[in-house]
Write a protein that holds these residues in place. Structure first.
Motif, short mmCIF file in Angstrom:
data_model
loop_
_atom_site.label_atom_id
_atom_site.label_comp_id
_atom_site.label_asym_id
_atom_site.label_seq_id
_atom_site.Cartn_x
_atom_site.Cartn_y
_atom_site.Cartn_z
N ARG A 131 0.84 -1.20 0.00
CA ARG A 131 0.00 0.00 0.00
C ARG A 131 0.87 1.24 0.00
O ARG A 131 1.99 1.25 0.51
CB ARG A 131 -0.88 0.05 1.25
CG ARG A 131 -1.96 -0.98 1.31
CD ARG A 131 -3.16 -0.52 0.47
NE ARG A 131 -4.30 -1.36 0.72
CZ ARG A 131 -4.72 -2.32 -0.08
NH1 ARG A 131 -4.07 -2.57 -1.19
NH2 ARG A 131 -5.77 -3.03 0.21
N THR A 132 0.30 2.31 -0.55
CA THR A 132 0.93 3.63 -0.53
C THR A 132 -0.05 4.59 0.11
O THR A 132 -1.21 4.67 -0.30
CB THR A 132 1.26 4.10 -1.97
OG1 THR A 132 2.17 3.17 -2.56
CG2 THR A 132 1.88 5.48 -1.96
N TRP A 133 0.40 5.29 1.15
CA TRP A 133 -0.42 6.29 1.82
C TRP A 133 0.17 7.66 1.56
O TRP A 133 1.39 7.83 1.49
CB TRP A 133 -0.47 6.03 3.32
CG TRP A 133 -1.20 4.78 3.69
CD1 TRP A 133 -2.54 4.63 3.85
CD2 TRP A 133 -0.62 3.49 3.93
NE1 TRP A 133 -2.83 3.32 4.17
CE2 TRP A 133 -1.68 2.60 4.23
CE3 TRP A 133 0.68 2.99 3.90
CZ2 TRP A 133 -1.47 1.26 4.51
CZ3 TRP A 133 0.89 1.66 4.18
CH2 TRP A 133 -0.17 0.81 4.48
N VAL A 134 -0.70 8.64 1.45
CA VAL A 134 -0.26 10.00 1.14
C VAL A 134 -0.92 10.95 2.14
O VAL A 134 -2.11 10.82 2.45
CB VAL A 134 -0.67 10.40 -0.30
CG1 VAL A 134 -0.11 11.77 -0.66
CG2 VAL A 134 -0.21 9.36 -1.31
N THR A 135 -0.15 11.89 2.62
CA THR A 135 -0.66 12.93 3.51
C THR A 135 -0.05 14.27 3.10
O THR A 135 1.06 14.31 2.57
CB THR A 135 -0.36 12.63 4.99
OG1 THR A 135 -1.03 13.56 5.82
CG2 THR A 135 1.12 12.66 5.29
N SER A 136 -0.78 15.35 3.31
CA SER A 136 -0.24 16.67 2.99
C SER A 136 0.71 17.12 4.09
O SER A 136 0.60 16.70 5.24
CB SER A 136 -1.36 17.69 2.80
OG SER A 136 -2.09 17.84 4.00
N THR A 137 1.64 17.97 3.72
CA THR A 137 2.56 18.55 4.69
C THR A 137 2.07 19.95 5.03
O THR A 137 1.17 20.50 4.38
CB THR A 137 3.98 18.65 4.09
OG1 THR A 137 3.93 19.53 2.96
CG2 THR A 137 4.50 17.28 3.68
N VAL A 138 2.67 20.54 6.03
CA VAL A 138 2.34 21.93 6.38
C VAL A 138 2.61 22.83 5.17
O VAL A 138 1.81 23.70 4.84
CB VAL A 138 3.15 22.39 7.62
CG1 VAL A 138 3.00 23.89 7.85
CG2 VAL A 138 2.73 21.61 8.85
N LYS A 139 3.73 22.60 4.50
CA LYS A 139 4.08 23.38 3.31
C LYS A 139 3.00 23.23 2.24
O LYS A 139 2.59 24.21 1.61
CB LYS A 139 5.42 22.92 2.77
CG LYS A 139 5.90 23.69 1.57
CD LYS A 139 7.27 23.19 1.11
CE LYS A 139 7.75 23.96 -0.09
NZ LYS A 139 9.08 23.48 -0.55
N GLY A 140 2.51 22.03 2.04
CA GLY A 140 1.46 21.78 1.05
C GLY A 140 0.14 22.45 1.42
O GLY A 140 -0.53 23.02 0.57
N ARG A 141 -0.22 22.36 2.68
CA ARG A 141 -1.48 23.00 3.12
C ARG A 141 -1.40 24.52 3.00
O ARG A 141 -2.37 25.17 2.60
CB ARG A 141 -1.82 22.56 4.55
CG ARG A 141 -2.26 21.09 4.61
CD ARG A 141 -2.80 20.70 5.98
NE ARG A 141 -1.82 20.79 7.05
CZ ARG A 141 -0.93 19.85 7.35
NH1 ARG A 141 -0.86 18.74 6.64
NH2 ARG A 141 -0.10 20.01 8.37
N ARG A 142 -0.24 25.08 3.29
CA ARG A 142 -0.06 26.53 3.13
C ARG A 142 -0.12 26.93 1.66
O ARG A 142 -0.71 27.95 1.30
CB ARG A 142 1.25 26.98 3.76
CG ARG A 142 1.20 26.99 5.26
CD ARG A 142 2.48 27.51 5.86
NE ARG A 142 2.42 27.45 7.31
CZ ARG A 142 3.47 27.30 8.09
NH1 ARG A 142 4.69 27.22 7.57
NH2 ARG A 142 3.32 27.23 9.40
#
Length: 112
Positions: free
Chosen positions: A71-82
């Motif tokens: 499986r591959t899981w993906v989450t946003s980073t603070v940089k991405g959310r900004r």
């Protein structure tokens, strides 16, 4: 004052990358298949979009197993959310500028 389009993030100008980051905006971790189904895109397009966002530091990718299945899981980073927030604010400012502009005085109209 500079036009708000200058605050648009070039990485988020494609619908797939924008959709991917928006799906992860709430700091939730989603697996690849869920993301693919959520944004209704092909595996290769999603994979390329994730790789691009990961290279920019906008998402974090974790690989592992769920049982015996990879499986591959993906989450946003603070940089991405900004980056997403700035991009969305720029879009809102562009739309707001159009909504509030008085075009009858600034643009010539063709006579009826």
């Amino acid at each position: 004052m500079a036009h708000p389009r200058h605050d648009l993030d070039p990485a988020l100008m494609t619908p797939v990358r924008l959709s991917l980051l928006a799906a992860l905006a709430e700091d939730q971790e989603l697996d690849f298949a869920t993301l693919r189904d959520l944004i209704e895109a092909d595996d290769s397009v999603v994979s390329k979009g994730i790789a691009h966002l990961e290279n920019l530091g906008y998402v974090k990718v974790t690989k592992g197993y769920a049982g015996a299945r990879p499986r591959t899981w993906v989450t946003s980073t603070v940089k991405g959310r900004r980056a997403l927030e700035r991009h969305m604010n720029a879009l809102r400012a562009i739309i707001g500028a159009v909504d509030t502009a008085d075009y009858t005085h600034t643009h010539a109209r063709r006579p009826d």
